[in-house]
Design a protein around this motif. Sequence first.
Motif, mmCIF file in Angstrom:
data_model
loop_
_atom_site.group_PDB
_atom_site.id
_atom_site.type_symbol
_atom_site.label_atom_id
_atom_site.label_comp_id
_atom_site.label_asym_id
_atom_site.label_seq_id
_atom_site.Cartn_x
_atom_site.Cartn_y
_atom_site.Cartn_z
ATOM 1 N N LEU A 1 52.808 41.543 50.315
ATOM 2 C CA LEU A 1 51.558 42.846 50.737
ATOM 3 C C LEU A 1 51.895 43.753 50.433
ATOM 4 O O LEU A 1 51.010 44.796 50.952
ATOM 5 C CB LEU A 1 51.946 42.004 52.314
ATOM 6 N N TRP A 2 53.247 44.193 50.492
ATOM 7 C CA TRP A 2 53.565 45.849 49.659
ATOM 8 C C TRP A 2 52.695 45.861 48.770
ATOM 9 O O TRP A 2 52.414 47.378 48.939
ATOM 10 C CB TRP A 2 55.010 45.729 49.859
ATOM 11 N N PHE A 3 52.751 45.712 47.409
ATOM 12 C CA PHE A 3 52.293 45.960 45.957
ATOM 13 C C PHE A 3 50.806 45.758 45.976
ATOM 14 O O PHE A 3 50.441 46.799 45.423
ATOM 15 C CB PHE A 3 52.876 44.806 45.380
ATOM 16 N N GLU A 4 50.203 45.128 47.428
ATOM 17 C CA GLU A 4 49.083 44.651 46.474
ATOM 18 C C GLU A 4 48.311 46.200 47.576
ATOM 19 O O GLU A 4 47.586 46.708 47.819
ATOM 20 C CB GLU A 4 48.968 43.778 47.155
ATOM 21 N N THR A 5 48.995 46.178 49.037
ATOM 22 C CA THR A 5 48.910 47.235 50.192
ATOM 23 C C THR A 5 49.166 48.788 49.636
ATOM 24 O O THR A 5 48.432 49.648 49.836
ATOM 25 C CB THR A 5 48.738 47.327 51.710
ATOM 26 N N LEU A 6 50.020 48.860 49.227
ATOM 27 C CA LEU A 6 50.651 50.000 48.589
ATOM 28 C C LEU A 6 49.404 51.225 48.259
ATOM 29 O O LEU A 6 49.146 51.904 48.353
ATOM 30 C CB LEU A 6 51.679 49.963 47.378
ATOM 31 N N PRO A 7 48.779 50.759 47.411
ATOM 32 C CA PRO A 7 47.249 51.767 46.474
ATOM 33 C C PRO A 7 46.369 52.393 47.528
ATOM 34 O O PRO A 7 45.626 53.311 47.115
ATOM 35 C CB PRO A 7 47.101 51.016 44.925
ATOM 36 N N PHE B 1 46.420 38.846 53.003
ATOM 37 C CA PHE B 1 46.464 39.460 52.095
ATOM 38 C C PHE B 1 44.787 39.064 52.316
ATOM 39 O O PHE B 1 43.794 39.301 51.072
ATOM 40 C CB PHE B 1 46.703 38.375 50.665
ATOM 41 N N ALA B 2 43.918 37.825 52.732
ATOM 42 C CA ALA B 2 42.863 37.307 52.615
ATOM 43 C C ALA B 2 42.102 38.730 53.307
ATOM 44 O O ALA B 2 41.041 39.046 52.739
ATOM 45 C CB ALA B 2 42.270 36.479 53.689
ATOM 46 N N ILE B 3 42.186 39.253 54.413
ATOM 47 C CA ILE B 3 41.739 40.090 55.582
ATOM 48 C C ILE B 3 41.604 41.464 54.449
ATOM 49 O O ILE B 3 40.432 41.849 54.800
ATOM 50 C CB ILE B 3 42.696 40.356 57.206
ATOM 51 N N PHE B 4 42.699 41.968 53.817
ATOM 52 C CA PHE B 4 43.041 43.031 52.885
ATOM 53 C C PHE B 4 41.906 43.008 52.131
ATOM 54 O O PHE B 4 41.839 43.829 51.923
ATOM 55 C CB PHE B 4 44.450 43.336 52.670
ATOM 56 N N LEU B 5 42.008 41.454 51.237
ATOM 57 C CA LEU B 5 41.390 41.879 50.524
ATOM 58 C C LEU B 5 39.940 42.349 50.393
ATOM 59 O O LEU B 5 38.920 42.262 49.948
ATOM 60 C CB LEU B 5 41.084 40.224 49.498
ATOM 61 N N LYS C 1 36.329 43.123 39.321
ATOM 62 C CA LYS C 1 37.005 42.375 38.840
ATOM 63 C C LYS C 1 38.492 43.034 39.430
ATOM 64 O O LYS C 1 39.818 41.989 38.965
ATOM 65 C CB LYS C 1 37.408 43.466 37.267
ATOM 66 N N LYS C 2 38.856 44.342 40.252
ATOM 67 C CA LYS C 2 39.584 44.103 40.653
ATOM 68 C C LYS C 2 40.362 43.388 42.266
ATOM 69 O O LYS C 2 41.519 43.001 42.194
ATOM 70 C CB LYS C 2 40.004 45.652 41.951
ATOM 71 N N ARG C 3 39.301 42.734 42.271
ATOM 72 C CA ARG C 3 39.294 41.593 43.592
ATOM 73 C C ARG C 3 39.539 39.868 42.960
ATOM 74 O O ARG C 3 40.400 39.853 43.736
ATOM 75 C CB ARG C 3 38.049 41.835 44.311
ATOM 76 N N ILE C 4 39.313 40.109 41.842
ATOM 77 C CA ILE C 4 39.217 38.458 41.247
ATOM 78 C C ILE C 4 40.646 38.697 40.373
ATOM 79 O O ILE C 4 42.008 38.166 40.837
ATOM 80 C CB ILE C 4 38.273 38.655 40.292
ATOM 81 N N ARG C 5 41.481 40.138 39.956
ATOM 82 C CA ARG C 5 42.429 39.790 39.670
ATOM 83 C C ARG C 5 43.678 40.130 40.957
ATOM 84 O O ARG C 5 45.190 39.347 40.529
ATOM 85 C CB ARG C 5 42.982 41.414 39.019
ATOM 86 N N SER C 6 42.953 40.802 42.209
ATOM 87 C CA SER C 6 44.304 40.423 43.692
ATOM 88 C C SER C 6 43.787 38.835 43.320
ATOM 89 O O SER C 6 45.316 38.440 44.198
ATOM 90 C CB SER C 6 43.817 40.678 44.115
ATOM 91 N N VAL C 7 43.613 38.178 43.408
ATOM 92 C CA VAL C 7 43.327 36.762 43.927
ATOM 93 C C VAL C 7 44.274 36.161 43.071
ATOM 94 O O VAL C 7 45.053 35.168 42.846
ATOM 95 C CB VAL C 7 42.240 35.872 43.632
ATOM 96 N N LEU C 8 44.075 36.102 41.708
ATOM 97 C CA LEU C 8 45.291 35.673 40.497
ATOM 98 C C LEU C 8 46.424 36.073 40.818
ATOM 99 O O LEU C 8 46.916 35.067 40.560
ATOM 100 C CB LEU C 8 45.043 36.397 39.075
ATOM 101 N N ARG C 9 46.671 37.558 41.278
ATOM 102 C CA ARG C 9 48.474 37.659 41.370
ATOM 103 C C ARG C 9 48.659 36.505 42.361
ATOM 104 O O ARG C 9 50.080 36.337 42.544
ATOM 105 C CB ARG C 9 48.531 39.139 41.413
ATOM 106 N N TYR C 10 47.920 37.300 43.496
ATOM 107 C CA TYR C 10 47.874 35.977 45.065
ATOM 108 C C TYR C 10 48.301 34.504 44.634
ATOM 109 O O TYR C 10 49.014 34.124 44.756
ATOM 110 C CB TYR C 10 47.461 35.895 45.896
ATOM 111 N N ALA C 11 47.220 34.032 43.806
ATOM 112 C CA ALA C 11 47.511 32.873 42.969
ATOM 113 C C ALA C 11 48.726 32.212 42.155
ATOM 114 O O ALA C 11 49.592 31.638 42.457
ATOM 115 C CB ALA C 11 46.606 32.280 42.398
ATOM 116 N N ALA C 12 49.714 33.086 41.885
ATOM 117 C CA ALA C 12 50.667 33.427 40.668
ATOM 118 C C ALA C 12 51.917 33.378 42.110
ATOM 119 O O ALA C 12 52.484 32.215 41.047
ATOM 120 C CB ALA C 12 50.530 33.898 39.478
ATOM 121 N N ILE C 13 51.711 34.283 42.994
ATOM 122 C CA ILE C 13 53.240 34.140 43.052
ATOM 123 C C ILE C 13 53.000 32.934 44.311
ATOM 124 O O ILE C 13 53.778 32.661 44.597
ATOM 125 C CB ILE C 13 52.893 35.431 44.600
ATOM 126 N N THR C 14 52.124 32.671 44.851
ATOM 127 C CA THR C 14 51.914 31.534 45.483
ATOM 128 C C THR C 14 52.293 30.037 45.061
ATOM 129 O O THR C 14 52.962 29.350 44.814
ATOM 130 C CB THR C 14 50.280 31.135 45.421
#
Length: 333
Positions: free
Chosen positions: A224-230, A117-121, A133-146
């Motif tokens: 990883l699927w949901f974050e990389t699909l777009p 996730f970090a490398i992709f981000l 804002k996109k990057r911050i929200r990606s981190v927040l989604r990762y934090a929620a899943i974690t």
Amino acid sequence: MSTRRKPTSNLASTNGQPTPLTASMPASSIRNPLTPSNTRSPFLPTRLEAQLLAIYPVTLLLGSIFSTLSPASRGAPYSAVSQSHDPATAPSYFAQKKNVFNVYFVKKGWFWTTLAFAIFLVFNSGLGPGLTKKRIRSVLRYAAITTWWVIVTQWFFGPPLIDRGFRFTGGQCEVLRDPVKVEGMSEAREYFTAQACKAVGGQWKGGHDISGHVFLLILGSSLLWFETLPAMTRTEGLRDGRRVLLADGKVASVNVEREDEGETGEGEMTGGTKFALGVTSLMWWMLLMTAAYFHTWFEKFTGLLVAFIGLWVVYFAPRGIPGLRAVLGMPGV
């Protein structure tokens, strides 16, 4: 390679009046509000997402069928207590708990998920330059899943949910049946967790054990699927298929928003995306091996169910709850 134009904010409702946007969604990413006849619930996956999610129960089913029909698996004794085959009679290298992929990949699965996730981000230019804002929200989604991973497998105001569920269904550490060992037991620990039990040579017995491997592999690979699909596809199933509930109660279709500059061509994958796909692929393979050689049908099913609960809260609930979407956002938007 041709690219699509960024959609305009043509948000006229059926009566010709403009539809107000929520503060959480950019105007360029939302298309016309949908009529009741073609409106799908915002809480449901698109066709593409449903196909990807279906891979997991199908994989568990195929692995379980294989373990039932394979002569090698049927001829190798399996211990439900230790949840493993005897190394001397294991039907496959992957049926041994100490196989290198299990020891260094699955048991450290969240490290690999985080690394991918970090490398992709960092290297995904589609998220914009710098701390967007996109990057911050990606981190927040990762934090929620974690956080969900921690609650289920590591700690939840004491023992994690997996251990609490095992105790709730009647399980306990076998050393509790030995009065001599109980006398020397730490009152603070109470052998309440699987880790504490195994540390003194005991075994979990008598309860339902949610498959932690199934849970981790599905949760990590789906993140990883949901974050990389777009970043990988511009198909209609992902680009225009997702529905969101606006603040005024209307349901609209949302696009994957393109950046004007700095984004790779349509369908082009960066090194970060490829690495994430590599980790996801290995996770799928180990999920198949887990389904074939470890755990009971019901243990695997509950591992799948608990993983899907966390995924739904982070990736689907925000589509129908504007306040939550304002915090977590959506991948690609």
